[in-house]
Each structure stands twice: as C-alpha cells, then as structure tokens.
Design a protein around this motif. Structure first.
Motif, PDB file in Angstrom:
ATOM      1  N   VAL A 145       0.812  -1.221   0.000  1.00 48.60           N
ATOM      2  CA  VAL A 145       0.000   0.000   0.000  1.00 48.60           C
ATOM      3  C   VAL A 145       0.843   1.267   0.000  1.00 48.60           C
ATOM      4  CG1 VAL A 145      -2.067  -1.069   0.986  1.00 48.60           C
ATOM      5  CG2 VAL A 145      -0.391  -0.042   2.505  1.00 48.60           C
ATOM      6  N   MET A 146       2.021   1.232   0.629  1.00 46.87           N
ATOM      7  CA  MET A 146       2.877   2.415   0.641  1.00 46.87           C
ATOM      8  C   MET A 146       3.375   2.734  -0.766  1.00 46.87           C
ATOM      9  SD  MET A 146       2.675   3.267   3.714  1.00 46.87           S
ATOM     10  CE  MET A 146       3.891   4.002   4.734  1.00 46.87           C
ATOM     11  N   GLU A 147       3.831   1.713  -1.485  1.00 47.44           N
ATOM     12  CA  GLU A 147       4.281   1.895  -2.866  1.00 47.44           C
ATOM     13  C   GLU A 147       3.110   2.361  -3.735  1.00 47.44           C
ATOM     14  OE1 GLU A 147       6.345  -0.648  -6.482  1.00 47.44           O
ATOM     15  OE2 GLU A 147       5.190  -1.718  -4.973  1.00 47.44           O
ATOM     16  N   ALA A 148       1.946   1.769  -3.543  1.00 40.97           N
ATOM     17  CA  ALA A 148       0.770   2.139  -4.331  1.00 40.97           C
ATOM     18  C   ALA A 148       0.381   3.587  -4.087  1.00 40.97           C
ATOM     19  CB  ALA A 148      -0.400   1.212  -4.005  1.00 40.97           C
ATOM     20  N   ALA A 149       0.384   4.017  -2.832  1.00 33.97           N
ATOM     21  CA  ALA A 149       0.015   5.396  -2.515  1.00 33.97           C
ATOM     22  C   ALA A 149       0.962   6.386  -3.190  1.00 33.97           C
ATOM     23  CB  ALA A 149       0.006   5.614  -1.005  1.00 33.97           C
ATOM     24  N   ALA A 150       2.245   6.117  -3.093  1.00 30.49           N
ATOM     25  CA  ALA A 150       3.229   7.014  -3.721  1.00 30.49           C
ATOM     26  C   ALA A 150       3.021   7.060  -5.231  1.00 30.49           C
ATOM     27  CB  ALA A 150       4.650   6.554  -3.382  1.00 30.49           C
ATOM     28  N   TRP A 151       2.811   5.903  -5.845  1.00 33.26           N
ATOM     29  CA  TRP A 151       2.618   5.844  -7.293  1.00 33.26           C
ATOM     30  C   TRP A 151       1.331   6.559  -7.713  1.00 33.26           C
ATOM     31  CZ3 TRP A 151      -0.624   4.313 -11.137  1.00 33.26           C
ATOM     32  CH2 TRP A 151      -0.067   4.154 -12.407  1.00 33.26           C
ATOM     33  N   LEU A 152       0.238   6.309  -7.005  1.00 34.73           N
ATOM     34  CA  LEU A 152      -1.041   6.947  -7.350  1.00 34.73           C
ATOM     35  C   LEU A 152      -0.970   8.463  -7.183  1.00 34.73           C
ATOM     36  CD1 LEU A 152      -3.370   4.317  -5.686  1.00 34.73           C
ATOM     37  CD2 LEU A 152      -3.178   4.765  -8.148  1.00 34.73           C
ATOM     38  N   CYS A 153      -0.275   8.933  -6.159  1.00 36.16           N
ATOM     39  CA  CYS A 153      -0.106  10.376  -5.977  1.00 36.16           C
ATOM     40  C   CYS A 153       0.671  10.978  -7.144  1.00 36.16           C
ATOM     41  CB  CYS A 153       0.605  10.675  -4.655  1.00 36.16           C
ATOM     42  SG  CYS A 153      -0.385  10.339  -3.183  1.00 36.16           S
ATOM     43  N   ARG A 154       1.738  10.319  -7.537  1.00 32.53           N
ATOM     44  CA  ARG A 154       2.593  10.806  -8.623  1.00 32.53           C
ATOM     45  C   ARG A 154       1.894  10.706  -9.981  1.00 32.53           C
ATOM     46  NH1 ARG A 154       6.322   7.638  -7.542  1.00 32.53           N
ATOM     47  NH2 ARG A 154       6.017   6.053  -9.134  1.00 32.53           N
ATOM     48  N   ALA A 155       1.258   9.572 -10.268  1.00 33.52           N
ATOM     49  CA  ALA A 155       0.693   9.325 -11.594  1.00 33.52           C
ATOM     50  C   ALA A 155      -0.689   9.952 -11.783  1.00 33.52           C
ATOM     51  CB  ALA A 155       0.604   7.819 -11.855  1.00 33.52           C
ATOM     52  N   PHE A 156      -1.527   9.918 -10.751  1.00 32.10           N
ATOM     53  CA  PHE A 156      -2.912  10.355 -10.916  1.00 32.10           C
ATOM     54  C   PHE A 156      -3.253  11.615 -10.123  1.00 32.10           C
ATOM     55  CE2 PHE A 156      -4.272   5.673 -11.796  1.00 32.10           C
ATOM     56  CZ  PHE A 156      -3.745   5.758 -13.073  1.00 32.10           C
ATOM     57  N   GLY A 157      -2.328  12.114  -9.303  1.00 37.30           N
ATOM     58  CA  GLY A 157      -2.544  13.373  -8.608  1.00 37.30           C
ATOM     59  C   GLY A 157      -3.464  13.298  -7.395  1.00 37.30           C
ATOM     60  N   VAL A 158      -3.716  12.103  -6.887  1.00 38.48           N
ATOM     61  CA  VAL A 158      -4.520  11.972  -5.674  1.00 38.48           C
ATOM     62  C   VAL A 158      -3.633  12.274  -4.473  1.00 38.48           C
ATOM     63  CG1 VAL A 158      -6.071  10.301  -6.750  1.00 38.48           C
ATOM     64  CG2 VAL A 158      -4.083   9.482  -5.485  1.00 38.48           C
ATOM     65  N   THR A 159      -4.222  12.368  -3.293  1.00 43.74           N
ATOM     66  CA  THR A 159      -3.447  12.673  -2.093  1.00 43.74           C
ATOM     67  C   THR A 159      -3.767  11.679  -0.981  1.00 43.74           C
ATOM     68  OG1 THR A 159      -5.122  14.246  -1.337  1.00 43.74           O
ATOM     69  CG2 THR A 159      -3.279  15.147  -2.594  1.00 43.74           C
TER      70      THR A 159
ATOM     71  N   GLN B  78      -6.091   5.797   3.582  1.00 44.30           N
ATOM     72  CA  GLN B  78      -7.220   6.532   3.007  1.00 44.30           C
ATOM     73  C   GLN B  78      -6.659   7.570   2.050  1.00 44.30           C
ATOM     74  OE1 GLN B  78      -9.610   8.216   6.136  1.00 44.30           O
ATOM     75  NE2 GLN B  78     -10.073   6.206   7.023  1.00 44.30           N
ATOM     76  N   MET B  79      -7.279   7.659   0.870  1.00 48.53           N
ATOM     77  CA  MET B  79      -6.833   8.579  -0.167  1.00 48.53           C
ATOM     78  C   MET B  79      -7.956   9.545  -0.513  1.00 48.53           C
ATOM     79  SD  MET B  79      -3.779   7.285  -0.718  1.00 48.53           S
ATOM     80  CE  MET B  79      -3.225   7.998  -2.272  1.00 48.53           C
ATOM     81  N   SER B  80      -7.582  10.733  -1.011  1.00 51.12           N
ATOM     82  CA  SER B  80      -8.559  11.728  -1.456  1.00 51.12           C
ATOM     83  C   SER B  80      -8.336  12.045  -2.922  1.00 51.12           C
ATOM     84  CB  SER B  80      -8.423  13.018  -0.647  1.00 51.12           C
ATOM     85  OG  SER B  80      -8.717  12.782   0.710  1.00 51.12           O
ATOM     86  N   ALA B  81      -9.446  12.252  -3.613  1.00 49.69           N
ATOM     87  CA  ALA B  81      -9.440  12.709  -5.005  1.00 49.69           C
ATOM     88  C   ALA B  81     -10.533  13.759  -5.095  1.00 49.69           C
ATOM     89  CB  ALA B  81      -9.707  11.553  -5.957  1.00 49.69           C
TER      90      ALA B  81
ATOM     91  N   ALA C 236      -6.682   4.316 -17.896  1.00 54.20           N
ATOM     92  CA  ALA C 236      -5.334   3.841 -17.593  1.00 54.20           C
ATOM     93  C   ALA C 236      -5.410   2.710 -16.575  1.00 54.20           C
ATOM     94  CB  ALA C 236      -4.491   4.987 -17.039  1.00 54.20           C
ATOM     95  N   ARG C 237      -4.373   1.880 -16.592  1.00 54.50           N
ATOM     96  CA  ARG C 237      -4.258   0.799 -15.606  1.00 54.50           C
ATOM     97  C   ARG C 237      -3.138   1.171 -14.644  1.00 54.50           C
ATOM     98  NH1 ARG C 237      -6.102  -4.106 -16.852  1.00 54.50           N
ATOM     99  NH2 ARG C 237      -5.600  -3.839 -19.046  1.00 54.50           N
ATOM    100  N   ASP C 238      -3.398   0.978 -13.343  1.00 52.53           N
ATOM    101  CA  ASP C 238      -2.378   1.318 -12.355  1.00 52.53           C
ATOM    102  C   ASP C 238      -1.417   0.153 -12.121  1.00 52.53           C
ATOM    103  OD1 ASP C 238      -3.483  -0.448 -10.445  1.00 52.53           O
ATOM    104  OD2 ASP C 238      -4.531   1.148  -9.366  1.00 52.53           O
ATOM    105  N   LEU C 239      -0.506   0.323 -11.193  1.00 46.74           N
ATOM    106  CA  LEU C 239       0.553  -0.660 -10.978  1.00 46.74           C
ATOM    107  C   LEU C 239       0.042  -2.009 -10.482  1.00 46.74           C
ATOM    108  CD1 LEU C 239       2.580   0.306  -7.789  1.00 46.74           C
ATOM    109  CD2 LEU C 239       0.277   1.098  -8.288  1.00 46.74           C
ATOM    110  N   ALA C 240      -1.172  -2.081  -9.953  1.00 47.37           N
ATOM    111  CA  ALA C 240      -1.727  -3.363  -9.498  1.00 47.37           C
ATOM    112  C   ALA C 240      -2.774  -3.908 -10.463  1.00 47.37           C
ATOM    113  CB  ALA C 240      -2.332  -3.216  -8.109  1.00 47.37           C
TER     114      ALA C 240
END
Length: 150
Positions: free
Chosen positions: A30-44, A55-58, A116-120
């Motif tokens: 989840v830590m790797e996923a959070a960092a990737w999603l923040c960088r690639a999709f701009g979520v926080t 927990q993530m926000s968009a 798009a498809r994410d890292l998982a």
C-alpha cells in the motif's frame, strides 16, 4: 425508503472520509501504491493506518488502499474520476508510467475521457465535462426523480 434517508456524507468523524461511497482497492504494497497513485494520478493521502491501509482523497471523493495478495489482478470493476482536463491529466499519468488503455477522446454525452491501468492492474477512467448534454440527445433515459438534468 429514499436514498436521502439512508446515505450520509460530510464530516462527522475525522477518522473517516466524508464521501458517501468509498471504494476499497487491494494492493500488495500500500505504501508503494500510494506514492505511485499520488505521482501518476494526482490523488493525495488522507490517513495512514499502520502499513496495511491508507485513506486517499481525489477532490471531494475518497477511496482506500488495503493490503492484498501479491500477483492477484483485479477483474470486473473500475473507477471513474472527474478531472478538470483529461488531456493534462493524461500527460502526467503517462509520464509517471501509467499503462494508457485509451487516449483522451470526446464522447457524444459531453465528456472527454481516457483510461489507464495502475501498478496493481486497477482500471481508472478520468473524465472531463466538456458540455452540458441532455441524456436524451445521445440515447440516455433520465430515470431519477430528483436532480433532473433539464
């Protein structure tokens, strides 16, 4: 029973996102996923719960990353996220290494979207509203009693 008497949104507990619907997506890390999603999709990131849940926000929406089995590919569901500019968002996601499944394209229902498809392996569709389009003009049928698009 109407949906307005069943569902809630808004801040009532700082430990829970205020969104009414909160999808939970599984990732092996989840830590790797959070960092990737923040960088690639701009979520926080909103809240970390140990190393197994984030927990993530968009915008005003929310979703949760949860630890899941490694190597399992999600099937049968996807997420749709509204963005200001599908083209600008696409460029950021592509530069961050997201697998682009469909380039930005305008549709008759007034939205410009790309997927798009994410890292998982989760599929995300990002949608920009280009025009206010009445559903009947493209073959939709409005059925909700409230929120009439007229």
């Amino acid at each position: 029973m109407t949906s307005s008497t069943v569902f809630v949104s808004g801040p009532s507990n700082r430990s829970m996102p205020s969104a009414t619907l909160i999808p939970v997506l599984q990732y092996p890390d989840v830590m790797e996923a959070a960092a990737w999603l923040c960088r690639a999709f701009g979520v926080t990131e909103r809240l970390r719960i140990g190393s197994h849940r984030i927990q993530m926000s968009a915008g005003d929406g929310a979703f949760v990353l949860s630890a899941g089995p490694s190597g399992a590919r999600p099937m049968g569901q996807s997420l749709m996220v509204r963005v200001r500019s599908a083209d600008a968002h696409h460029a950021i996601a592509k530069a961050a290494g997201a697998e682009i499944l469909a380039a930005p394209q305008s549709h008759p229902y007034g939205e410009r979207q790309y997927s798009a498809r994410d890292l998982a392996g989760h599929v995300w569709t990002f949608s920009e509203s280009e025009t206010q389009t009445h559903p009947e003009s493209w073959g939709g049928v409005w059925v909700a009693a409230d929120d009439n698009p007229a």
